[in-house]
Design an enzyme around this catalytic site. Structure first.
Site, PDB file in Angstrom:
ATOM      1  N   ILE A  92      34.728  50.288  41.201  1.00  0.00           N
ATOM      2  CA  ILE A  92      34.341  49.897  39.845  1.00  0.00           C
ATOM      3  C   ILE A  92      33.097  50.647  39.379  1.00  0.00           C
ATOM      4  O   ILE A  92      32.986  51.038  38.214  1.00  0.00           O
ATOM      5  CB  ILE A  92      34.105  48.372  39.796  1.00  0.00           C
ATOM      6  CG1 ILE A  92      35.402  47.631  40.141  1.00  0.00           C
ATOM      7  CG2 ILE A  92      33.611  47.941  38.424  1.00  0.00           C
ATOM      8  CD1 ILE A  92      35.228  46.134  40.316  1.00  0.00           C
ATOM      9  N   TYR A 242      29.426  36.251  51.763  1.00  0.00           N
ATOM     10  CA  TYR A 242      29.611  36.954  50.487  1.00  0.00           C
ATOM     11  C   TYR A 242      29.442  35.997  49.312  1.00  0.00           C
ATOM     12  O   TYR A 242      28.711  36.288  48.351  1.00  0.00           O
ATOM     13  CB  TYR A 242      30.984  37.604  50.452  1.00  0.00           C
ATOM     14  CG  TYR A 242      31.305  38.277  49.136  1.00  0.00           C
ATOM     15  CD1 TYR A 242      30.716  39.492  48.795  1.00  0.00           C
ATOM     16  CD2 TYR A 242      32.195  37.697  48.226  1.00  0.00           C
ATOM     17  CE1 TYR A 242      31.006  40.116  47.590  1.00  0.00           C
ATOM     18  CE2 TYR A 242      32.487  38.311  47.025  1.00  0.00           C
ATOM     19  CZ  TYR A 242      31.887  39.520  46.710  1.00  0.00           C
ATOM     20  OH  TYR A 242      32.166  40.122  45.502  1.00  0.00           O
ATOM     21  N   LYS A 246      26.456  35.893  46.291  1.00  0.00           N
ATOM     22  CA  LYS A 246      26.783  35.975  44.872  1.00  0.00           C
ATOM     23  C   LYS A 246      26.234  34.776  44.092  1.00  0.00           C
ATOM     24  O   LYS A 246      25.805  34.907  42.944  1.00  0.00           O
ATOM     25  CB  LYS A 246      28.293  36.092  44.688  1.00  0.00           C
ATOM     26  CG  LYS A 246      28.854  37.455  45.072  1.00  0.00           C
ATOM     27  CD  LYS A 246      28.240  38.556  44.215  1.00  0.00           C
ATOM     28  CE  LYS A 246      28.830  39.914  44.513  1.00  0.00           C
ATOM     29  NZ  LYS A 246      28.243  40.986  43.660  1.00  0.00           N
ATOM     30  N   THR A 279      39.638  47.346  45.751  1.00  0.00           N
ATOM     31  CA  THR A 279      38.743  48.504  45.807  1.00  0.00           C
ATOM     32  C   THR A 279      38.346  48.748  47.260  1.00  0.00           C
ATOM     33  O   THR A 279      38.686  47.957  48.152  1.00  0.00           O
ATOM     34  CB  THR A 279      37.483  48.249  44.960  1.00  0.00           C
ATOM     35  OG1 THR A 279      36.682  47.237  45.602  1.00  0.00           O
ATOM     36  CG2 THR A 279      37.840  47.795  43.551  1.00  0.00           C
TER      37      THR A 279
END
Length: 367
Positions: A92, A242, A246, A279
């Site tokens: 991205i 993770y 975030k 990704t």
């Protein structure tokens, strides 16, 4: 004449030894059972965190399918503006840099691989016919590297009108950086927080009251199933680590926005959620996950270019001034997760970042 003395074992000695053996055996069994219990609990917690993450991911994919096709308005030219994109060598971040370069912006590709970063900058410049695409080294897992990047960028004398904090890691095995922090938490949150704090003066001086500089962070729907904590909740799980990083990032972004607004700085903070996009971030996932993603990739409703369009849309959209932080997903400002509106939690995230990055010098964090 020498006599022999017979040793007669005291009556009851065998019965005294057997209870001692039984006691030791019992203790050993208890130790093994407790160890087995701890292993089972650890596995169950890790499995639970994984299920929560995939549950959120599934909901996101379903929503992406129901809202297809995805369309964005034509972005305005950015010929007079400078944009910094972290983690812009793949996925991205790469597509975000390409879009902004096509719009005429002076793009700074910030990444932790010099060879790859230099090649990517040259490739984007050639593809977009924009010779103002530079590479600068930045490693968010090192406080020293973050400080050096901010100092070098300020020394160049360039304004910065757009910064997209895109760099991040995901699903890594348990690992710690040279600064002693768990890698997800360091790269995704603390390193990004330090960079933002160091960049705020430059962003402020580059913006105007009627057109502030924009600061975009890459959020994730997984923050909805996390708890704010510096250390793992119960045991290490890559999915939990993770999601936790975030959540801390989203809370920090909202706390920073309130402080920036109170200081009347010419900076607008936004959050961009790319949704589920396959990704290179998934390269650290399990073999099973990578196999499933390889099969499902043609069926995923979003690709890296579409997700990058959401990031650019977040960066270039005109937003009403205020302390609120819009949460862009699929080109729409989504309602925030209620927990992230808790100002005490927001300030905890801010204080956590300040403490971890400036343990002995907090004057630069005064806002």
């Amino acid at each position: 004449m020498l006599g022999c003395v017979a040793y007669i074992e005291p009556r009851g000695s065998e019965s005294a030894i057997k209870p001692e053996k039984r006691r030791r055996t019992t203790i050993t069994m208890v130790v093994y059972l407790r160890a087995a219990r701890d292993v089972l609990v650890t596995w169950m917690l890790a499995f639970w965190h994984m299920l929560l993450t995939y549950y959120i991911g599934t909901i996101t994919v379903v929503r992406q399918w129901t809202e297809c096709p995805l369309a964005f308005p034509e972005f305005p030219r950015q010929a007079d503006r400078v944009a910094v994109i972290t983690g812009a060598t793949s996925g991205i971040g790469y597509e975000t840099a390409r879009i902004l370069a096509r719009l005429g912006a002076h793009v700074i590709v910030a990444a932790n691989n010099r060879k790859e970063g230099t090649t990517v900058a040259a490739t984007i410049a050639k593809e977009t016919l924009n010779d103002k695409v530079d590479f600068m080294f930045l490693d968010l897992s090192s406080f020293a590297s973050v400080r050096r990047f901010a100092a070098d960028l300020a020394a160049r004398g360039l304004p910065v009108h757009v910064m997209v904090s895109n760099a991040g890691v995901m699903l890594l095995p348990e690992d710690y950086t040279s600064d002693g922090l768990e890698r997800h938490f360091h790269v995704n949150f603390v390193g990004a927080a330090l960079l933002v704090r160091l960049m705020l003066p430059l962003l402020h001086s580059s913006g105007r009251a009627d057109r502030p500089s924009t600061l975009v962070a890459m959020a994730s729907a997984t923050h909805r199933v996390a708890h704010l904590s510096q250390t793992p909740v119960g045991c290490y799980s890559a999915h939990e680590a993770y999601a936790r990083s975030k959540l801390a990032l989203v809370l920090f972004w909202r706390s920073t926005a309130r402080r920036v607004w109170c200081r009347r700085m010419h900076v607008s903070l936004r959050l961009a959620d790319p949704g589920v996009v396959v990704t290179p971030l998934f390269r650290h996932g399990s073999l099973f996950l990578r196999f499933v993603l390889r099969l499902a990739r043609p069926l995923t409703p979003r690709n890296a270019r579409q997700a990058a369009s959401n990031s650019v849309f977040a960066a270039l959209s005109r937003v009403s001034p205020g302390p609120e932080v819009p949460y862009f997903e699929d080109g729409k400002d989504r309602p925030p997760f209620p927990v992230t509106l808790d100002q005490q939690l927001q300030d905890r995230a801010w204080e956590m970042a300040r403490r971890l990055t400036y343990a002995n010098d907090d004057q630069d964090w005064d806002l």
